[in-house]
Design a protein around this motif. Sequence first.
Motif, mmCIF file in Angstrom:
data_model
loop_
_atom_site.group_PDB
_atom_site.id
_atom_site.type_symbol
_atom_site.label_atom_id
_atom_site.label_comp_id
_atom_site.label_asym_id
_atom_site.label_seq_id
_atom_site.Cartn_x
_atom_site.Cartn_y
_atom_site.Cartn_z
ATOM 1 N N GLN A 38 -0.579 -6.386 -5.125
ATOM 2 C CA GLN A 38 0.055 -5.118 -5.483
ATOM 3 C C GLN A 38 -0.606 -4.235 -4.336
ATOM 4 O O GLN A 38 -2.065 -4.404 -3.963
ATOM 5 N N THR B 244 -1.086 -0.156 -3.468
ATOM 6 C CA THR B 244 -0.700 1.379 -3.970
ATOM 7 C C THR B 244 -1.234 2.398 -3.154
ATOM 8 O O THR B 244 -2.392 2.417 -2.792
ATOM 9 N N SER C 77 -2.360 -0.034 -14.524
ATOM 10 C CA SER C 77 -1.315 -0.754 -14.154
ATOM 11 C C SER C 77 -1.835 -2.183 -14.107
ATOM 12 O O SER C 77 -3.029 -2.417 -14.272
ATOM 13 N N PRO D 262 -1.803 -5.532 -11.970
ATOM 14 C CA PRO D 262 -1.537 -6.096 -10.664
ATOM 15 C C PRO D 262 -0.624 -7.342 -10.510
ATOM 16 O O PRO D 262 0.263 -7.712 -9.934
ATOM 17 N N ASN E 60 2.596 -6.315 -11.024
ATOM 18 C CA ASN E 60 2.887 -5.123 -10.543
ATOM 19 C C ASN E 60 3.729 -4.197 -11.064
ATOM 20 O O ASN E 60 4.838 -3.433 -10.760
#
Length: 329
Positions: free
Chosen positions: A195, A197, A235, A237, A240
């Motif tokens: 992931q 971000t 979140s 990962p 995702n």
Amino acid sequence: MARFNGIMQKRLIDRTGPIMEERKRRRREAHIKKQRGLSPETKHRLTVFGGAALGVVMIVLLFVFFSNAFGGKEIMTKTELAFDGEIFATASSIYYMKGTTLYCTDLEGEELWSSKNNAEYMNIAGSDTFICVYNERMAIVTGPNQEARFTITPSDYNIKEVVCGNDVVVLLTETKEDKPVQYLRAFDINGNDLQRTEIVGSELLQFGLNGEMDNLWTLMLDSSGIEPVSRITISNPAQNKMTGIIEVSDQLIYEVFFGEKNMYLMGTNNMMQYNSFNEKTSETLIYGLRCIDSVETATDNIFAFIQEEIESGENIYNIHLVSGKDGKT
């Protein structure tokens, strides 16, 4: 929960007026007259006896607090480690950097192994699964016993911070442009990119991994609107996928803590508790206090607070212990 109210300083204000002051003056005068009537030998014996009694009390207190006289689990272990550097511990080992060398010891401080790195200015992060030594230019990830995992050698960004979870490692990175952009990058146990971000429009204050699922959480401050908003995002990962967002606009959130089942937000006015569904379940007034540490017990989370503003030169603190379960001190 055991009550520690004795830690808190209570100032009692005498409101009974001149009558109480007169009584105090008379008691002082009577005590002085009584002392004048004692012989020097008697005064000496009383002084010696009082000093001996005080010494016995201090010895008893030291024995109780430092010898674990009442049984139970030892909460602190003395080691021979003495250094100025980064350190972290797992359930069975202690890891620390000294110069360019990573050391691993047991919980008694006995060295188990060491590993020298060629790069300078290395930091350390870790968990029960990963050990990561890193600087701005590289990150070397191994297992807890030096098992090879992966190495990251970025060329277009710098590494600012690293956190490790059960199966995920997250790097806070920053591009080398004139106006640098920050990213949170998550990697699995083999170094695969899970992931990425971008941190945009907000200031990243804190981030970490929580729980068996390695949920990535962030605390950010959004100052773009009329009033600032503290935003906590959660979140996963590995999938995702975003799993939760909490926004607080009536006060600033400066720190986030996680217990086994709950999340705690420390704000300028209140400590707020949220359940696993991101629903607020309780709120405790902590105005004027700042959380400095926490500990999780078998049944509760205990938070330690000090006054937000300490007078210059003051080195005595009142510590307020607050239960995460019911907000009581």
